[in-house]
Design a protein around this motif. Sequence first.
Motif, short mmCIF file in Angstrom:
data_model
loop_
_atom_site.label_atom_id
_atom_site.label_comp_id
_atom_site.label_asym_id
_atom_site.label_seq_id
_atom_site.Cartn_x
_atom_site.Cartn_y
_atom_site.Cartn_z
N TRP A 51 32.43 76.26 66.09
CA TRP A 51 31.16 75.61 65.75
C TRP A 51 31.23 74.11 66.07
O TRP A 51 30.27 73.53 66.58
CB TRP A 51 30.83 75.82 64.27
N LEU A 52 32.38 73.49 65.78
CA LEU A 52 32.53 72.06 66.06
C LEU A 52 32.49 71.79 67.56
O LEU A 52 31.83 70.85 68.02
CB LEU A 52 33.83 71.54 65.46
N LYS B 141 21.89 71.68 64.72
CA LYS B 141 21.89 73.06 64.20
C LYS B 141 23.31 73.59 64.07
O LYS B 141 23.66 74.22 63.07
CB LYS B 141 21.08 73.97 65.14
N ALA B 142 24.13 73.34 65.10
CA ALA B 142 25.51 73.83 65.07
C ALA B 142 26.32 73.17 63.96
O ALA B 142 27.09 73.84 63.24
CB ALA B 142 26.18 73.60 66.43
N ILE B 143 26.15 71.86 63.80
CA ILE B 143 26.93 71.15 62.80
C ILE B 143 26.49 71.53 61.39
O ILE B 143 27.30 71.59 60.46
CB ILE B 143 26.88 69.63 63.02
N LYS B 144 25.20 71.80 61.21
CA LYS B 144 24.72 72.25 59.89
C LYS B 144 25.32 73.61 59.53
O LYS B 144 25.68 73.86 58.38
CB LYS B 144 23.19 72.32 59.88
N GLN B 145 25.43 74.51 60.53
CA GLN B 145 26.03 75.81 60.29
C GLN B 145 27.50 75.65 59.89
O GLN B 145 27.98 76.34 58.99
CB GLN B 145 25.92 76.67 61.54
N ASP C 145 35.72 66.26 60.38
CA ASP C 145 35.21 66.03 61.72
C ASP C 145 33.72 66.39 61.81
O ASP C 145 32.96 65.73 62.53
CB ASP C 145 36.00 66.85 62.74
N ALA C 146 33.33 67.43 61.09
CA ALA C 146 31.93 67.85 61.11
C ALA C 146 31.04 66.80 60.48
O ALA C 146 29.96 66.47 61.00
CB ALA C 146 31.77 69.19 60.39
N MET C 147 31.46 66.24 59.35
CA MET C 147 30.64 65.22 58.68
C MET C 147 30.53 63.97 59.53
O MET C 147 29.47 63.35 59.63
CB MET C 147 31.24 64.89 57.32
N ILE D 94 24.83 62.34 64.72
CA ILE D 94 23.70 63.12 65.20
C ILE D 94 22.43 62.79 64.43
O ILE D 94 21.32 62.80 64.97
CB ILE D 94 23.99 64.64 65.07
N ASN D 95 22.59 62.44 63.16
CA ASN D 95 21.46 62.27 62.25
C ASN D 95 20.38 61.35 62.81
O ASN D 95 19.18 61.65 62.70
CB ASN D 95 21.97 61.74 60.91
N ASP D 96 20.78 60.24 63.42
CA ASP D 96 19.81 59.28 63.93
C ASP D 96 19.22 59.67 65.28
O ASP D 96 18.33 58.99 65.79
CB ASP D 96 20.46 57.90 64.06
#
Length: 410
Positions: A131-132, A149-153, A163-165, A171-173
């Motif tokens: 996923w990462l 979408k992938a990182i939320k999953q 690493d995901a956070m 990505i958020n911005d």
Amino acid sequence: MRKYFGFLLLVLLPFQFYSQQNLSADELFAQARTAAFDRKDYTKSISLARQALQISPNYTDISVFLGRLYTWNDDVPSARAVFEELGSRNVQDEDYFIAYASLEYWNDNNTKAVEITDKGLSYHPQSEALWLLKAKAYYAAKEYAESEKAIKQLLVINPKNTDAMSLAVRINDLASKNALSITYNYSHFDRQFSDDWHIVGVSYKRVTPIGSVIVRGNYANKFAESGTQIELEAYPRLSKTFYLYVGGAYSNDVGIFPKYRTGISLNANLPHSFEAELGYRQLYFSNNIWLYTASVGKYYKNFWFNFRTYITPDNQNISHSYTGTVRYYTKSAQDYFAFQIGTGISPEEARNNLLENETFKLKTFKIGGEYNFSIRKNLFSVGTMYYNQEYRPGEKGNQFDITLGYTRKF
């Protein structure tokens, strides 16, 4: 003597060759790993791995390792040949998909990397590594909505994946093309000023192919007088690792705001979820004030730790401020609690016009907190900050700030 050593070498070489030929595939695999990891001798490691595969051609772990070795040795065609041969055998091992997708991602073939991760996830839907990789490949391809979408999953599977956070915050911005924001800051002084301060800011952000651009208008009422300011900020991406902050502002109401403000920083997303920034800020009231800034940040599970300093040299001394920030993320990169503590005044604060009177050389202590939360595409924030400010030598006053914010993404 030389004849003796020559004779001894002739006697021992066959035994060494015989011993090497009689090693098992597992023993050769172990030697290959030692050569690669301990000595960084990829050429030797590749030779040993190939020997092991001659003994056990269907030993998948060794084949995957050989593909990785070719990748690390920058032999992309050989690495692809190994992974494609494994694919023709319908290998379903998680490590195979991770190794193959990593090869394509590192070589900027992001579409292929996503294709491989998707196939791997069909067999291993809970794989955090896949996923990462999928999120990173989409991010590198500037497909930010798919990356989000992938990182939320992944964060559903493991909310504490460091690493995901780290990637989620970046990505958020960028995930939404547009954002409208409004902020309100209220400041009350018990001694330093008789009138409260009010600042309202309205901004529009647009994500472009090279990064985000923000236009902001500010209105302030300070010292019982009003003023306006216009700002422009941009965050161009230079590479997977580096991006810039470039900002400028203008106001015709000097004293309420600086007449000019500029700033540039180089930001780096470093390995092991570290990040760093180095740059300058310039304020012009009746003369220039130059500040140099540096910061270092680190993500750890749900936490983000950051330390920032501003250094201001002049003819007499060097002034400085330090701020430490801790964030705790809850369900996403948009939802967090923050705590801040520090000394000195920074040019990013709403009270930055205090720098005009050089009060930043006096002692200032600050402490505060912030809460951010999201409801779909609506983001809300509330924060408070307490300052104990030495506004004249030997005289201190208290300041209390409250900040409210709302952002609509679309």
